[in-house]
Design a protein around this motif. Structure first.
Motif, PDB file in Angstrom:
ATOM      1  N   LYS A  89       0.820  -1.215   0.000  1.00  0.00           N
ATOM      2  CA  LYS A  89       0.000   0.000   0.000  1.00  0.00           C
ATOM      3  C   LYS A  89       0.854   1.266   0.000  1.00  0.00           C
ATOM      4  O   LYS A  89       0.602   2.201  -0.759  1.00  0.00           O
ATOM      5  CB  LYS A  89      -0.933   0.000   1.216  1.00  0.00           C
ATOM      6  N   ASN A  90       1.863   1.313   0.859  1.00  0.00           N
ATOM      7  CA  ASN A  90       2.679   2.522   1.004  1.00  0.00           C
ATOM      8  C   ASN A  90       4.072   2.285   0.415  1.00  0.00           C
ATOM      9  O   ASN A  90       4.924   1.662   1.052  1.00  0.00           O
ATOM     10  CB  ASN A  90       2.785   2.914   2.474  1.00  0.00           C
ATOM     11  N   LEU A  91       4.291   2.805  -0.783  1.00  0.00           N
ATOM     12  CA  LEU A  91       5.568   2.611  -1.471  1.00  0.00           C
ATOM     13  C   LEU A  91       6.539   3.774  -1.261  1.00  0.00           C
ATOM     14  O   LEU A  91       7.617   3.785  -1.855  1.00  0.00           O
ATOM     15  CB  LEU A  91       5.327   2.423  -2.974  1.00  0.00           C
ATOM     16  N   LYS A  92       6.178   4.726  -0.406  1.00  0.00           N
ATOM     17  CA  LYS A  92       7.019   5.915  -0.231  1.00  0.00           C
ATOM     18  C   LYS A  92       8.457   5.573   0.171  1.00  0.00           C
ATOM     19  O   LYS A  92       9.402   6.187  -0.356  1.00  0.00           O
ATOM     20  CB  LYS A  92       6.393   6.857   0.794  1.00  0.00           C
ATOM     21  N   PRO A  93       8.696   4.630   1.088  1.00  0.00           N
ATOM     22  CA  PRO A  93      10.088   4.318   1.440  1.00  0.00           C
ATOM     23  C   PRO A  93      10.914   3.857   0.238  1.00  0.00           C
ATOM     24  O   PRO A  93      12.095   4.222   0.106  1.00  0.00           O
ATOM     25  CB  PRO A  93       9.954   3.199   2.480  1.00  0.00           C
ATOM     26  N   LEU A  94      10.310   3.093  -0.658  1.00  0.00           N
ATOM     27  CA  LEU A  94      11.012   2.635  -1.860  1.00  0.00           C
ATOM     28  C   LEU A  94      11.249   3.795  -2.817  1.00  0.00           C
ATOM     29  O   LEU A  94      12.361   3.959  -3.347  1.00  0.00           O
ATOM     30  CB  LEU A  94      10.215   1.537  -2.560  1.00  0.00           C
ATOM     31  N   ILE A  95      10.221   4.596  -3.048  1.00  0.00           N
ATOM     32  CA  ILE A  95      10.355   5.735  -3.959  1.00  0.00           C
ATOM     33  C   ILE A  95      11.419   6.703  -3.452  1.00  0.00           C
ATOM     34  O   ILE A  95      12.246   7.199  -4.222  1.00  0.00           O
ATOM     35  CB  ILE A  95       8.994   6.437  -4.138  1.00  0.00           C
ATOM     36  N   ASP A  96      11.419   6.945  -2.154  1.00  0.00           N
ATOM     37  CA  ASP A  96      12.424   7.838  -1.566  1.00  0.00           C
ATOM     38  C   ASP A  96      13.833   7.302  -1.797  1.00  0.00           C
ATOM     39  O   ASP A  96      14.758   8.060  -2.109  1.00  0.00           O
ATOM     40  CB  ASP A  96      12.177   8.013  -0.070  1.00  0.00           C
ATOM     41  N   LEU A  97      14.005   5.997  -1.645  1.00  0.00           N
ATOM     42  CA  LEU A  97      15.332   5.397  -1.839  1.00  0.00           C
ATOM     43  C   LEU A  97      15.771   5.477  -3.300  1.00  0.00           C
ATOM     44  O   LEU A  97      16.927   5.802  -3.595  1.00  0.00           O
ATOM     45  CB  LEU A  97      15.323   3.940  -1.373  1.00  0.00           C
ATOM     46  N   LEU A  98      14.854   5.210  -4.212  1.00  0.00           N
ATOM     47  CA  LEU A  98      15.212   5.244  -5.630  1.00  0.00           C
ATOM     48  C   LEU A  98      15.547   6.658  -6.097  1.00  0.00           C
ATOM     49  O   LEU A  98      16.342   6.843  -7.029  1.00  0.00           O
ATOM     50  CB  LEU A  98      14.075   4.662  -6.475  1.00  0.00           C
ATOM     51  N   GLU A  99      14.965   7.661  -5.444  1.00  0.00           N
ATOM     52  CA  GLU A  99      15.226   9.051  -5.804  1.00  0.00           C
ATOM     53  C   GLU A  99      16.326   9.688  -4.952  1.00  0.00           C
ATOM     54  O   GLU A  99      16.670  10.848  -5.159  1.00  0.00           O
ATOM     55  CB  GLU A  99      13.939   9.875  -5.683  1.00  0.00           C
ATOM     56  N   ASP A 100      16.890   8.930  -4.022  1.00  0.00           N
ATOM     57  CA  ASP A 100      17.933   9.446  -3.132  1.00  0.00           C
ATOM     58  C   ASP A 100      19.267   9.471  -3.870  1.00  0.00           C
ATOM     59  O   ASP A 100      19.797   8.422  -4.247  1.00  0.00           O
ATOM     60  CB  ASP A 100      18.028   8.567  -1.884  1.00  0.00           C
ATOM     61  N   ASP A 101      19.820  10.677  -4.068  1.00  0.00           N
ATOM     62  CA  ASP A 101      21.068  10.765  -4.819  1.00  0.00           C
ATOM     63  C   ASP A 101      22.287  10.342  -4.003  1.00  0.00           C
ATOM     64  O   ASP A 101      23.399  10.276  -4.522  1.00  0.00           O
ATOM     65  CB  ASP A 101      21.274  12.181  -5.380  1.00  0.00           C
ATOM     66  N   LYS A 102      22.093  10.040  -2.719  1.00  0.00           N
ATOM     67  CA  LYS A 102      23.206   9.566  -1.895  1.00  0.00           C
ATOM     68  C   LYS A 102      23.354   8.050  -1.957  1.00  0.00           C
ATOM     69  O   LYS A 102      24.346   7.500  -1.480  1.00  0.00           O
ATOM     70  CB  LYS A 102      23.006  10.008  -0.438  1.00  0.00           C
ATOM     71  N   ILE A 103      22.349   7.374  -2.509  1.00  0.00           N
ATOM     72  CA  ILE A 103      22.389   5.909  -2.606  1.00  0.00           C
ATOM     73  C   ILE A 103      22.617   5.528  -4.063  1.00  0.00           C
ATOM     74  O   ILE A 103      21.783   5.797  -4.929  1.00  0.00           O
ATOM     75  CB  ILE A 103      21.085   5.288  -2.071  1.00  0.00           C
ATOM     76  N   LYS A 126      17.928   8.189  -9.371  1.00  0.00           N
ATOM     77  CA  LYS A 126      19.070   9.085  -9.225  1.00  0.00           C
ATOM     78  C   LYS A 126      20.312   8.302  -8.798  1.00  0.00           C
ATOM     79  O   LYS A 126      20.210   7.244  -8.183  1.00  0.00           O
ATOM     80  CB  LYS A 126      18.759  10.186  -8.215  1.00  0.00           C
ATOM     81  N   SER A 127      21.477   8.851  -9.163  1.00  0.00           N
ATOM     82  CA  SER A 127      22.774   8.251  -8.835  1.00  0.00           C
ATOM     83  C   SER A 127      22.840   6.807  -9.325  1.00  0.00           C
ATOM     84  O   SER A 127      23.074   5.872  -8.557  1.00  0.00           O
ATOM     85  CB  SER A 127      23.038   8.327  -7.320  1.00  0.00           C
ATOM     86  N   THR A 128      22.603   6.640 -10.623  1.00  0.00           N
ATOM     87  CA  THR A 128      22.662   5.307 -11.226  1.00  0.00           C
ATOM     88  C   THR A 128      23.908   5.148 -12.084  1.00  0.00           C
ATOM     89  O   THR A 128      24.417   6.114 -12.657  1.00  0.00           O
ATOM     90  CB  THR A 128      21.425   5.043 -12.109  1.00  0.00           C
ATOM     91  N   ILE A 129      24.392   3.916 -12.154  1.00  0.00           N
ATOM     92  CA  ILE A 129      25.474   3.556 -13.071  1.00  0.00           C
ATOM     93  C   ILE A 129      25.001   2.364 -13.882  1.00  0.00           C
ATOM     94  O   ILE A 129      24.660   1.312 -13.327  1.00  0.00           O
ATOM     95  CB  ILE A 129      26.772   3.202 -12.328  1.00  0.00           C
ATOM     96  N   ASP A 130      24.960   2.539 -15.191  1.00  0.00           N
ATOM     97  CA  ASP A 130      24.560   1.466 -16.096  1.00  0.00           C
ATOM     98  C   ASP A 130      25.824   0.765 -16.582  1.00  0.00           C
ATOM     99  O   ASP A 130      26.674   1.382 -17.220  1.00  0.00           O
ATOM    100  CB  ASP A 130      23.787   2.051 -17.277  1.00  0.00           C
ATOM    101  N   LEU A 131      25.950  -0.523 -16.267  1.00  0.00           N
ATOM    102  CA  LEU A 131      27.155  -1.264 -16.656  1.00  0.00           C
ATOM    103  C   LEU A 131      27.352  -1.288 -18.165  1.00  0.00           C
ATOM    104  O   LEU A 131      28.493  -1.385 -18.637  1.00  0.00           O
ATOM    105  CB  LEU A 131      27.095  -2.692 -16.102  1.00  0.00           C
ATOM    106  N   GLU A 132      26.269  -1.209 -18.920  1.00  0.00           N
ATOM    107  CA  GLU A 132      26.418  -1.159 -20.373  1.00  0.00           C
ATOM    108  C   GLU A 132      27.238   0.065 -20.780  1.00  0.00           C
ATOM    109  O   GLU A 132      28.102  -0.024 -21.661  1.00  0.00           O
ATOM    110  CB  GLU A 132      25.043  -1.115 -21.047  1.00  0.00           C
ATOM    111  N   ASN A 133      27.008   1.186 -20.128  1.00  0.00           N
ATOM    112  CA  ASN A 133      27.759   2.398 -20.442  1.00  0.00           C
ATOM    113  C   ASN A 133      29.207   2.296 -19.989  1.00  0.00           C
ATOM    114  O   ASN A 133      30.116   2.812 -20.649  1.00  0.00           O
ATOM    115  CB  ASN A 133      27.090   3.611 -19.788  1.00  0.00           C
ATOM    116  N   VAL A 134      29.430   1.630 -18.859  1.00  0.00           N
ATOM    117  CA  VAL A 134      30.800   1.434 -18.373  1.00  0.00           C
ATOM    118  C   VAL A 134      31.609   0.633 -19.381  1.00  0.00           C
ATOM    119  O   VAL A 134      32.738   1.004 -19.744  1.00  0.00           O
ATOM    120  CB  VAL A 134      30.798   0.711 -17.003  1.00  0.00           C
ATOM    121  N   PHE A 135      31.034  -0.448 -19.885  1.00  0.00           N
ATOM    122  CA  PHE A 135      31.767  -1.288 -20.836  1.00  0.00           C
ATOM    123  C   PHE A 135      31.919  -0.618 -22.193  1.00  0.00           C
ATOM    124  O   PHE A 135      32.891  -0.881 -22.910  1.00  0.00           O
ATOM    125  CB  PHE A 135      31.091  -2.650 -20.965  1.00  0.00           C
TER     126      PHE A 135
END
Length: 216
Positions: A89-103, A126-135
């Protein structure tokens, strides 16, 4: 550096001799309540970075509308969380984590995940690294996904079942095959990045600034 380039160049001939990839000693937690989600997100926020992936219920007819993301997988060094978002029901903790630029979130082929999550929740990873781009920066090879990355960096073969990938990810009870598949998708990108950091420190130069600062 030369060792890594040689591994990339010879990756197509390596898989037949490799052991199968596993999640190792990690524990798997299937999250389907708001209480479980909040506890898991509090714990995962302490990790220096996490492996990320998501699953959608497949569509088989042309023009059929996607049901959106129904499973989000997050992996640390010791755990893998399978979050059944259609049941919470409450997805706010997940949404907050996915949008957290420190994680920092590590994944592969993240464009589709980004688009689906924005359409569904209006959120931006936010703060994502795509391995496809790394390679891509390390090699002229057009595309290196999770399976090839595991072969190159971990010297292990990631099993990818098409039947499982096309299964119903909205099931309230995930099958053993689904749990294995989903867990490995998140843990393998974590393990690949961790190995790159340990064995190929020169690769840090091509990582985003926010990742370099984490390990400076």
């Amino acid at each position: 550096m030369i060792k890594l380039f040689n591994l990339i160049d010879n990756s197509s001939s390596m898989e037949s001799e490799q052991n199968s990839y596993t999640i190792g000693n990690r524990t798997i937690e299937v999250i389907n309540t708001s209480e479980q989600l909040e506890e898991a997100m509090n714990s995962i926020s302490l990790a220096p970075f996490i492996g990320f992936d998501s699953e959608q219920k497949p569509t088989f007819k042309k023009g059929q509308t996607s049901h959106g993301v129904c499973l989000v997988q997050l992996a640390t060094a010791s755990k893998c969380y399978l979050i059944q978002i259609k049941q919470i029901k409450n997805l706010k903790p997940l949404i907050d984590l996915l949008e957290d630029d420190k994680i920092i979130k590590i994944g592969t082929g993240l464009k589709g995940d980004n688009e689906a999550l924005f359409k569904q929740f209006g959120l931006r990873l936010k703060s994502t690294i795509d391995l496809e781009n790394v390679f891509k920066k390390l090699s002229s090879v057009n595309q290196i996904g999770a399976k090839k990355a595991a072969s190159i960096i971990l010297n292990e073969k990631l099993q990818k079942s098409k039947n499982i990938s096309r299964s119903n990810w909205e099931n309230s009870d995930l099958s053993d095959g689904q749990i294995k598949y989903a867990s490995e998708d998140a843990t393998v990108v974590y393990d690949v990045m961790n190995k790159i950091i340990e064995e190929y420190p020169f690769a840090m130069n091509i990582m985003p600034t926010f990742f370099q600062e984490q390990y400076s």
